[in-house]
Structures are given as C-alpha cells and as structure tokens.
Design a protein around this motif. Structure first.
Motif, PDB file in Angstrom:
ATOM      1  N   SER A  56       0.891  -1.215  -0.013  1.00  0.00           N
ATOM      2  CA  SER A  56      -0.046   0.086   0.169  1.00  0.00           C
ATOM      3  C   SER A  56       0.754   0.985  -0.441  1.00  0.00           C
ATOM      4  O   SER A  56       0.674   2.240  -1.084  1.00  0.00           O
ATOM      5  N   ASN A  57       1.331   1.405   0.910  1.00  0.00           N
ATOM      6  CA  ASN A  57       2.477   2.472   0.975  1.00  0.00           C
ATOM      7  C   ASN A  57       4.011   1.906   2.174  1.00  0.00           C
ATOM      8  O   ASN A  57       3.627   0.771   2.587  1.00  0.00           O
ATOM      9  N   ARG A  91       7.089   4.107   4.521  1.00  0.00           N
ATOM     10  CA  ARG A  91       6.977   5.463   5.432  1.00  0.00           C
ATOM     11  C   ARG A  91       8.464   5.595   5.966  1.00  0.00           C
ATOM     12  O   ARG A  91       8.605   4.012   6.415  1.00  0.00           O
ATOM     13  N   TYR A 121      10.365   6.624   9.250  1.00  0.00           N
ATOM     14  CA  TYR A 121       9.988   7.742  10.498  1.00  0.00           C
ATOM     15  C   TYR A 121      11.911   7.716  11.334  1.00  0.00           C
ATOM     16  O   TYR A 121      12.577   7.246  11.554  1.00  0.00           O
ATOM     17  N   PRO A 132       8.315   7.406  17.469  1.00  0.00           N
ATOM     18  CA  PRO A 132       8.604   7.753  16.118  1.00  0.00           C
ATOM     19  C   PRO A 132       7.837   8.860  15.674  1.00  0.00           C
ATOM     20  O   PRO A 132       6.578   8.960  15.655  1.00  0.00           O
ATOM     21  N   ILE A 162       5.682   9.434   2.917  1.00  0.00           N
ATOM     22  CA  ILE A 162       4.756   8.668   3.055  1.00  0.00           C
ATOM     23  C   ILE A 162       4.629   8.150   1.657  1.00  0.00           C
ATOM     24  O   ILE A 162       4.186   9.169   0.671  1.00  0.00           O
ATOM     25  N   THR A 171       3.544   5.893  -1.984  1.00  0.00           N
ATOM     26  CA  THR A 171       2.800   5.360  -2.610  1.00  0.00           C
ATOM     27  C   THR A 171       3.279   4.558  -3.103  1.00  0.00           C
ATOM     28  O   THR A 171       4.720   4.800  -3.939  1.00  0.00           O
ATOM     29  N   ILE A 180      13.499   4.262  11.243  1.00  0.00           N
ATOM     30  CA  ILE A 180      12.666   3.214  10.736  1.00  0.00           C
ATOM     31  C   ILE A 180      12.292   3.104   8.810  1.00  0.00           C
ATOM     32  O   ILE A 180      11.010   4.343   9.389  1.00  0.00           O
ATOM     33  N   ILE A 208      -2.639  -3.938   2.757  1.00  0.00           N
ATOM     34  CA  ILE A 208      -3.605  -3.356   2.747  1.00  0.00           C
ATOM     35  C   ILE A 208      -4.642  -4.545   2.979  1.00  0.00           C
ATOM     36  O   ILE A 208      -4.532  -5.322   1.395  1.00  0.00           O
ATOM     37  N   GLU A 244      -8.374  -4.062   6.155  1.00  0.00           N
ATOM     38  CA  GLU A 244      -7.403  -3.157   6.969  1.00  0.00           C
ATOM     39  C   GLU A 244      -6.330  -2.900   7.033  1.00  0.00           C
ATOM     40  O   GLU A 244      -5.626  -3.663   6.598  1.00  0.00           O
ATOM     41  N   GLU A 245      -5.376  -1.758   7.071  1.00  0.00           N
ATOM     42  CA  GLU A 245      -4.338  -1.950   6.332  1.00  0.00           C
ATOM     43  C   GLU A 245      -2.891  -2.113   7.285  1.00  0.00           C
ATOM     44  O   GLU A 245      -3.831  -1.862   9.148  1.00  0.00           O
ATOM     45  N   LEU A 269       0.731  -2.346   9.599  1.00  0.00           N
ATOM     46  CA  LEU A 269       2.079  -2.146   8.901  1.00  0.00           C
ATOM     47  C   LEU A 269       3.275  -2.986   9.532  1.00  0.00           C
ATOM     48  O   LEU A 269       2.719  -3.633  10.756  1.00  0.00           O
ATOM     49  N   PHE A 320       7.102  -3.275  10.308  1.00  0.00           N
ATOM     50  CA  PHE A 320       7.911  -2.439  10.610  1.00  0.00           C
ATOM     51  C   PHE A 320       9.298  -2.963  10.703  1.00  0.00           C
ATOM     52  O   PHE A 320       9.464  -3.969  11.343  1.00  0.00           O
ATOM     53  N   GLY A 321      10.467  -2.640  10.737  1.00  0.00           N
ATOM     54  CA  GLY A 321      11.760  -2.712  10.183  1.00  0.00           C
ATOM     55  C   GLY A 321      12.296  -2.194  11.910  1.00  0.00           C
ATOM     56  O   GLY A 321      12.267  -1.870  12.202  1.00  0.00           O
ATOM     57  N   LYS A 322      13.710  -2.991  11.902  1.00  0.00           N
ATOM     58  CA  LYS A 322      14.189  -2.674  13.290  1.00  0.00           C
ATOM     59  C   LYS A 322      14.787  -1.664  13.351  1.00  0.00           C
ATOM     60  O   LYS A 322      15.272  -1.410  14.019  1.00  0.00           O
TER      61      LYS A 322
END
Lengths: 113, 113
Positions: free
Chosen positions: B31-32, B34, B36, B44, B49, B51, B89, B95, B98-99, B101, B103-105
């Motif tokens: 979906s996208n 990001r 942080y 964060p 962001i 797409t 991050i 998605i 629902e979306e 997320l 996360f990378g470390k």
C-alpha cells in the motif's frame, strides 16, 4: 497541540501485579493503536481500535486487554504482569483508512520484576 | 511472510556529511512505504509516506526513494546535523481489509561533530 499523550512515562511492576496504561489524542482521529518495542525488534501491534466502539487483536495480544473509552481515549491493561512484558509501549492514532500518517505518543517504559 | 529489512544496522558519520539508509521489503499487497525518525526516549515521528506510484519524496534535508519493482527504498540525508542522530525506521503498509504496518528494526545513526 498535545497530539498523543501517554501516562505514565515510567513504571516498575512486580510479577502478577496489574496496571493500566492510558492514552489520549486530541486530533479527532478515528483509529488508535497500541504497540510494543523491544530491543532488536521492530514495533509490534498489540491491539487496535479502528473506530470508537471497536477493538481488535494485533500481532501480540496475549496478556493484554484494551478499552476504547471514547473517541479520544484508548487504554491498555495488563491483568497479571509477567517479565516478558517488560518493554516500551507506544500508543498511536490515525485518521484511518490507508495512506494516512500515524502520530505516536512518547511511550511508556515498563519494567516487570 | 511480510518482512522489512534495513541496513546498515548502525552508522556513524561526521557532521555535514551525507548518508543513505536502505530498506528492502517483502510485503504484499503493498500500500505505502513510510520512513520514521525516532529520537532516543521518544516516539517515532513521520518523515515521508510514499505510495506505489511515487518514486521520490523530500522533507527538508531528507529524501526518500522507492523502487516498487525491486521492493527497495532508501532515505538520503543531506548535510547531516547533530540533531539527525536517531533511529530511522522503515515501515511498509499492506492492505487487505484494513491497513497493516510492518516495521523494520531501524538504523541507528550517530552524527559526530
């Protein structure tokens, strides 16, 4: 603008004790989330609330419960704390839907001894 | 399995220098993406962001790129400042209903004077 406010910032619990982490947002966001962050791992979703009146489990829900008290507030409860729940907990909020940013609180550092 | 891998794990540079952080992902349906910034002891904060259709996005001295074909992203920091010292991050959103997320470390960047 306060954004997302979490309380407390620090907490030490003994194994078996209970506590509630509080989170409030003032951005009129629909969706709210609870994450935990552990060393060497990415943030993991515990529970989320897509809208007022709804809550759903995330990736690591065991040992936790949540309450979406109203549109602003989303609390996380540990009924019987365990050392494995030692972590930094972040609350976040979002407008909802896709491609919208998440706003994070400053975190609660919890130690269970 | 949905995964986000970041490299390097940590990086030390001198103030004023440029640097590039990498992110590879295996998340679908995409979906996208990001980026942080997380200061020590803080939550964060969103930088960009992007797409599927966006190749690059800038936020001041931060420029993110996305190659959706190779599933790679980079974050370039220009003319680094001491305040850039933080963890960065990469977060990829999938998605379905629902979306979600992933996360990378994170990459821990230290900018020295």
């Amino acid at each position: 603008n306060a954004g997302v406010t979490q309380t407390p910032k620090f907490q030490v619990l003994k194994t078996g004790q209970s506590m509630t982490l509080q989170c409030a947002q003032d951005m009129n966001h629909n969706s709210m989330y609870w994450y935990r962050q552990d060393p060497g791992m990415g943030l993991r979703l515990i529970y989320y609330s897509a809208s007022e009146g709804t809550t759903d489990k995330g990736e690591v829900p065991n040992g936790y419960n949540v309450s979406r008290l109203n549109k602003r507030e989303f609390s996380l409860r540990l009924e019987s704390a365990a050392p494995s729940q030692t972590s930094v907990y972040f609350c976040a909020s979002s407008v909802g839907g896709k491609n919208y940013g998440y706003t994070f609180g400053s975190g609660t550092r919890l130690t269970v001894v | 399995k949905n995964q986000v891998e970041q490299s390097p794990q940590s990086l030390i540079i001198l103030e004023g220098k440029n640097c590039t952080l990498q992110c590879n992902y295996t998340v679908s349906p995409f979906s996208n993406l990001r980026w942080y910034k997380q200061d020590t002891g803080r939550g964060p904060v969103s930088l960009t962001i992007m797409t599927f259709s966006e190749n690059t996005k800038s936020n001041g001295r931060y420029t993110a790129t996305l190659d959706a074909d190779t599933k790679q992203s980079s974050l370039h920091i220009t003319a680094s400042q001491l305040s850039d010292s933080a963890s960065y991050i990469c977060v990829v959103s999938a998605i379905t209903i629902e979306e979600k997320l992933v996360f990378g470390k994170g990459t821990k960047l230290t900018v020295n004077p």
